[in-house]
Structure formats: structure tokens, C-alpha cells
Motif scaffolding. Structure first.
Motif, PDB file in Angstrom:
ATOM      1  N   THR A  35       0.675  -1.309   0.215  1.00 36.96           N
ATOM      2  CA  THR A  35      -0.115  -0.144  -0.122  1.00 36.96           C
ATOM      3  C   THR A  35       0.774   1.355  -0.026  1.00 36.96           C
ATOM      4  O   THR A  35       1.994   1.430   0.464  1.00 36.96           O
ATOM      5  CB  THR A  35      -0.839  -0.145   1.323  1.00 36.96           C
ATOM      6  N   ASN A  36       0.310   2.442  -0.621  1.00 38.75           N
ATOM      7  CA  ASN A  36       1.073   3.560  -0.670  1.00 38.75           C
ATOM      8  C   ASN A  36       0.644   4.669   0.543  1.00 38.75           C
ATOM      9  O   ASN A  36       1.136   5.430   0.511  1.00 38.75           O
ATOM     10  CB  ASN A  36       0.826   4.326  -1.942  1.00 38.75           C
ATOM     11  N   ASP A  37      -0.459   3.922   1.342  1.00 40.08           N
ATOM     12  CA  ASP A  37      -1.040   4.905   2.261  1.00 40.08           C
ATOM     13  C   ASP A  37      -0.630   4.359   3.489  1.00 40.08           C
ATOM     14  O   ASP A  37      -1.174   3.114   3.917  1.00 40.08           O
ATOM     15  CB  ASP A  37      -2.539   4.696   2.116  1.00 40.08           C
ATOM     16  N   VAL A  38       0.253   4.888   4.126  1.00 42.05           N
ATOM     17  CA  VAL A  38       0.587   4.706   5.510  1.00 42.05           C
ATOM     18  C   VAL A  38      -0.349   4.286   6.714  1.00 42.05           C
ATOM     19  O   VAL A  38      -0.112   3.598   7.519  1.00 42.05           O
ATOM     20  CB  VAL A  38       1.943   5.496   5.997  1.00 42.05           C
ATOM     21  N   LYS A  39      -1.421   4.988   6.460  1.00 46.99           N
ATOM     22  CA  LYS A  39      -2.597   4.889   7.581  1.00 46.99           C
ATOM     23  C   LYS A  39      -3.135   3.719   7.309  1.00 46.99           C
ATOM     24  O   LYS A  39      -3.735   3.233   8.398  1.00 46.99           O
ATOM     25  CB  LYS A  39      -3.369   6.073   7.343  1.00 46.99           C
ATOM     26  N   ASP A  40      -3.025   3.048   6.131  1.00 50.37           N
ATOM     27  CA  ASP A  40      -3.814   1.657   5.650  1.00 50.37           C
ATOM     28  C   ASP A  40      -3.081   0.561   6.155  1.00 50.37           C
ATOM     29  O   ASP A  40      -3.539  -0.471   6.051  1.00 50.37           O
ATOM     30  CB  ASP A  40      -4.048   1.968   4.077  1.00 50.37           C
ATOM     31  N   ALA A  41      -1.574   0.758   6.345  1.00 50.25           N
ATOM     32  CA  ALA A  41      -1.151  -0.394   6.710  1.00 50.25           C
ATOM     33  C   ALA A  41      -0.982  -1.155   7.904  1.00 50.25           C
ATOM     34  O   ALA A  41      -1.414  -0.693   8.892  1.00 50.25           O
ATOM     35  CB  ALA A  41       0.543  -0.024   6.584  1.00 50.25           C
ATOM     36  N   ASP A  42      -1.010  -2.614   7.728  1.00 51.41           N
ATOM     37  CA  ASP A  42      -0.655  -3.647   8.964  1.00 51.41           C
ATOM     38  C   ASP A  42       0.758  -3.789   9.294  1.00 51.41           C
ATOM     39  O   ASP A  42       0.915  -3.872  10.247  1.00 51.41           O
ATOM     40  CB  ASP A  42      -1.083  -4.788   8.500  1.00 51.41           C
ATOM     41  N   ILE A  43       1.473  -3.596   8.419  1.00 57.56           N
ATOM     42  CA  ILE A  43       2.936  -3.598   8.728  1.00 57.56           C
ATOM     43  C   ILE A  43       3.790  -2.368   7.987  1.00 57.56           C
ATOM     44  O   ILE A  43       3.538  -2.146   6.712  1.00 57.56           O
ATOM     45  CB  ILE A  43       3.664  -5.052   8.021  1.00 57.56           C
ATOM     46  N   ILE A  44       4.665  -1.763   8.599  1.00 59.29           N
ATOM     47  CA  ILE A  44       5.286  -0.563   8.310  1.00 59.29           C
ATOM     48  C   ILE A  44       6.866  -1.080   8.345  1.00 59.29           C
ATOM     49  O   ILE A  44       7.279  -1.105   9.521  1.00 59.29           O
ATOM     50  CB  ILE A  44       4.976   0.735   9.061  1.00 59.29           C
ATOM     51  N   LEU A  45       7.670  -0.806   7.258  1.00 68.38           N
ATOM     52  CA  LEU A  45       9.000  -1.012   7.170  1.00 68.38           C
ATOM     53  C   LEU A  45       9.908   0.040   6.820  1.00 68.38           C
ATOM     54  O   LEU A  45       9.255   0.808   6.087  1.00 68.38           O
ATOM     55  CB  LEU A  45       9.408  -2.297   6.374  1.00 68.38           C
ATOM     56  N   LEU A  46      10.565   0.453   7.613  1.00 63.09           N
ATOM     57  CA  LEU A  46      11.721   1.736   7.146  1.00 63.09           C
ATOM     58  C   LEU A  46      12.996   0.999   6.605  1.00 63.09           C
ATOM     59  O   LEU A  46      13.599   0.450   7.691  1.00 63.09           O
ATOM     60  CB  LEU A  46      11.976   2.754   8.383  1.00 63.09           C
TER      61      LEU A  46
END
Ligand code: SAH
Ligand code: F3S
Length: 446
Positions: A35-46
Motif C-alpha cells: 500500500t502507498n498509504d501509511v495509515k492503511d498499513a498493517d506492517i510498516i518497514l523503514l
């Protein structure tokens, strides 16, 4: 609905490559969707970078923002990968306890397992080791996103330039098995890829046994040039010290090897090169470029430069400018020296005021831009062999292609059938960052 992954990538092509591989692995193992929408994510990786600037503090402020999302969604998983993860390690857990997993550039293939670790069991999901061969063995089969693809051939760096963190964050150099490389190239070629870029921190120090001999980068290029469908071969990044005779001679007999070379020089002063621990002199750099030019008079050379290295005097800087004027570098990268923790150069006394360093950078960049524009202008009216990569990014009524020297050329959308092919384009106009052209021989090769 599937698990949604948001991944943010900082830094170099190697990090872009690593992010693509992380996504492929998580698609395969966890069925995630991007997903391109961070608010929509279940996993966020930096996927972080620590080559310059205040990389660590930038990551911590980004994490602070992400924590707000976690307060709203406690099931959200946040991971920190890349070079800042290796440098900071478990410190990240101390300063940002809500981070669920920490992995380094060489353990991205273990991210799926790290995500499975139950935080309540007291086991920390941290892995910043350097199992580079295992990483290569675990990479998923390549999926293609166009006619051009990167192929990793080595990882890490053992050069230990005095200013650079890469050997500490990515580990010492490890070459990938030739069988894996040829297999990957053949697979990509079958899927329509015709341009490949061999990727690594220092690709021209590649060395691996194969059958009864030792293969170097020149051998990889030669063998790959015989794989059906491969029409262009690039490599990045290389080191002047490893521009060996075999690699230079490859320009004489391998037409698929492009007449464009990215060869980071860093400085035009032998005194500064020595302090940087680059282990070559400007004469060696000149010699390599001149010898390749004897086979390829049209060779375009680009480079990386650092200004304001500790102890760089005005005269040293002028030697860099002399070199720029002699070589007439094409599209290059230039940076103000940034003190990196743990590197030998960080202990050197640095007397040059920041204002002066900024002035040097401006002077250098003006000159580099001047040559970039001149090269572009000199292409107007010429016919360039270009790889059509797709619809133009900013103008949906045009196609985008790339010249051998990697400039973007926009041309008429009606030639859409040529996407993924090499065509001849007549260059009609040079803009600041791209070129305009028209298809030269529409009945040419399709
Ligand atoms: N061979 C590597 C080089 C890595 S870093 C590669 O994969 O591209 C890319 C460039 O960043 C270097 O060539 C150098 O010009 C610049 N760089 C590295 N460390 C730096 C530092 N401490 N300060 C400023 N620039 C730096
Ligand atoms: Fe860094 Fe020098 Fe290696 S710039 S990546 S240590 S060649």
C-alpha cells in the motif's frame, strides 16, 4: 482482506533493491499486498540509510510519527531495517520501545520470521548479523517490472575508505555464486528484460571460482553478453583501484557493455585521496578512463565527489575542479563531507567552516551541471539507441526511453508498441533534466 505492507526506502540503489526483495519475500511468505498509504498499513518497514547527514535522528522522528498510528491500531507492526538498524541495533528498542522488529541489510530474508516472534515471550525480534551467502540463497525468483533490471552480484565492502560506514553497516565484501547470477539473468531475459545492471557496493572487485577458473566482473559481463535477449549491460558501483586490464579490455570486444561508466573519484587531490584511504592516485584514475576511451571515444564518465573532507585546502579543492574540467564528467553526485560515527576520518581535525564547504559544493555543482547540459546539447540532432521503458512519468501523452548514457528521452506515445524494445531516436531538444526526440526509423527493429 490481505495484510497491507507499507515500506519506505532511504538511500542508494542497493537499498531500493533490498526493499524490492523484502516485498517479494513478504508477498511469497505472508501474502502481503503493498500500500502507498501509511495509515492503511498493517506492517510498516523503514529501510534506512546512514551514509550521510543526521540519519539516525531522522529515523527517530519518523518513528515518533508512526507511533501515533500504533496508538490507534495496536496490531500494527513497525520494523526498522537497513544501515541505521545495524548501527543502532538494540538502542532503537530503548529509544522507541514500540518498534517490533529490527533487521539489517543482510537479514531482510528473515523479516517474515521476525514478524512471527511473539513480543510477550520476551524474545527480542532483532537480527543485524551478516549472513550474506544465506541472503543470496534465500532471494526469491526475480519478478520483473519492466525491460530493465538490477542483478545483485556482490554485497558489502572491504575497502574501508576512512569516511565511509558501509563496511560496518553492510559487512565485508562477499561475492555471489556465478551459477545464481547466470540463472537470474537467464530468467529475466526469458521474461523480456534486455538491459541488466550488475549491482553491488564494489562490483569490480567481484571474484568467485566457477568450473575450473576464477571469474571476475569482466567474465560475468562476457558470459552474460551471450545470454539470448540481453542487449545492454551496466554495472554500478565500481572502484578505480579495481579497474583491471581485463575489465578495461572488455570495452573493446563486448558491444553490449554500455559506453557509460560511473566511477567514483571523490577528490582530485592526491593528498586528500590518501587521507581518504582510497589507495589510488589521480594518474591511475586518468589512465583507466583514457584506456577505456581508446576503445570507446564516446565514453561518458560520471562520478561521486566529496568536498570539505578534513584538511581539504582551497588548492586541494581546485585540483578537484581541474579534474572535472579535464574529464568533463557527465551526471554526477557531489556531497559535503559528513562525519560518520565510528569511522577513522571522524577523528581528523576539521578546520574548514561550513560556509566555505557550501561554497565549494556550489562551485563544483555549477561546473558539473555545465558539462551535463553541454553533453545534452551535443546530442541534439544525433540518433541515439534508446530503450523504451514505458509511459513518461510526468506526461501521460508521451513515452519514455533511456539513452546509453542513461538520459531520459520523451517521445511520441503513438509508438507504444515499442515499449520494452531498443529503438533509434533522433534527439530534437535538450531540456534541463531530459531530452525530447522522434522515432528515427519506425520500420526498424520491433
Ligand atoms: N561504492 C559505494 C559507495 C557508497 S556511498 C556505492 O554503492 O555507491 C556513495 C557515495 O556517498 C560515495 O561514493 C561518496 O561520494 C559518498 N559518501 C560516502 N560516505 C560519505 C560521507 N561520510 N560524507 C559524504 N559523502 C559520503
Ligand atoms: Fe564506502 Fe569506500 Fe566501500 S566509499 S562503500 S568504503 S569503496
Amino acid at each position: 482482506m490481505g495484510t497491507k505492507l507499507y515500506i519506505k526506502t532511504y538511500g542508494c540503489q542497493m537499498n531500493e533493491y533490498d526493499s524490492d526483495k523484502t516485498v517479494d519475500i513478504l508477498k511469497e511468505k505472508k501474502g502481503v499486498e503493498l500500500t502507498n498509504d501509511v495509515k492503511d498499513a498493517d506492517i510498516i518497514l523503514l529501510n534506512t540509510c546512514s551514509i550521510r547527514d543526521k540519519a539516525e535522528s531522522k529515523v527517530y522522528s519518523e518513528l515518533g510519527r508512526l507511533n501515533k498510528l500504533k496508538e490507534k491500531n495496536p496490531n500494527l507492526k513497525i520494523g526498522v531495517g537497513g544501515c541505521v538498524a545495524t548501527q543502532e541495533g538494540s538502542n532503537i528498542k530503548k529509544r522507541a520501545p514500540y518498534v517490533d522488529l529490527i533487521y539489517g541489510p543482510q537479514t531482510l530474508h528473515r523479516v517474515s520470521d521476525l514478524l512471527d516472534i511473539d513480543p510477550n515471550k520476551g524474545i527480542k525480534a532483532i537480527d543485524i548479523t551478516f549472513p550474506i551467502e544465506e541472503k543470496f540463497d534465500s532471494l526469491p525468483k526475480p519478478t520483473i517490472g519492466g525491460p530493465s533490471s538490477y542483478v545483485a552480484i556482490m554485497e558489502g565492502c572491504s575497502k574501508y575508505c576512512s569516511f565511509c560506514v558501509v563496511p560496518y553497516t553492510r559487512g565485508d565484501e562477499v561475492s555471489r555464486k556465478p551459477e545464481q547470477i547466470f540463472d537470474e539473468v537467464a530468467r529475466l531475459a526469458e521474461q523480456g528484460v534486455c538491459e541488466i545492471t550488475f549491482l553491488g557496493q564494489n562490483v569490480n572487485s567481484y571474484k568467485m571460482p566457477y568450473k575450473d577458473r576464477i571469474l571476475r566482473l569482466s567474465d560475468l559481463i562476457e558470459i552474460t553478453s551471450h545470454i539470448d535477449g540481453i542487449e545492454r549491460i551496466r554495472y554500478t558501483t565500481s572502484h578505480p583501484l579495481d579497474m583491471t586490464d581485463d575489465l578495461i579490455e572488455a570495452y573493446q570486444y563486448i558491444p553490449q557493455l554500455v559506453s557509460q561508466l560511473h566511477l567514483p573519484v571523490q577528490s582530485g587531490s592526491n593528498k586528500i585521496l590518501e587521507k581518504m584511504k582510497r589507495n589510488y592516485t589521480i594518474d591511475i584514475f586518468h589512465d583507466a578512463v583514457q584506456r577505456i576511451k581508446s576503445f570507446r571515444p564516446d565514453l561518458r564518465v560520471s562520478s561521486d565527489f566529496i568536498v570539505g573532507f578534513p584538511g581539504e585546502s582551497h588548492d586541494d579543492f581546485m585540483e578537484t575542479m581541474d579534474l572535472v574540467n579535464e574529464i568533463e564528467f557527465d551526471s554526477s553526485f557531489s556531497f559535503i563531507y559528513s562525519k560518520r560515527p565510528g569511522t577513522p576520518a571522524s577523528k581528523l581535525e576539521d578546520m574548514t567552516p561550513l560556509e566555505e564547504k557550501k561554497e565549494r559544493l556550489n562551485t563544483l555543482q555549477d561546473r558539473l551541471n555545465h558539462f551535463h547540459r553541454n553533453h545534452s546539447k551535443s546530442m541534439v540532432g544525433s540518433i541515439q539507441r534508446c530503450l523504451v521503458t514505458g509511459i513518461a512519468k510526468k506526461r501521460s501523452d508521451q513515452l519514455q526511453a533511456r539513452t546509453e548514457c542513461n538520459r531520459v528521452v520523451n517521445f511520441d506515445l503513438e509508438n507504444i508498441g515499442f515499449i520494452g524494445k531498443l529503438v533509434d531516436i533522433e534527439i530534437t531538444e535538450a531540456l534541463s533534466y531530459s531530452l525530447l526526440g522522434t522515432l528515427h526509423n519506425p520500420r526498424g527493429k520491433i
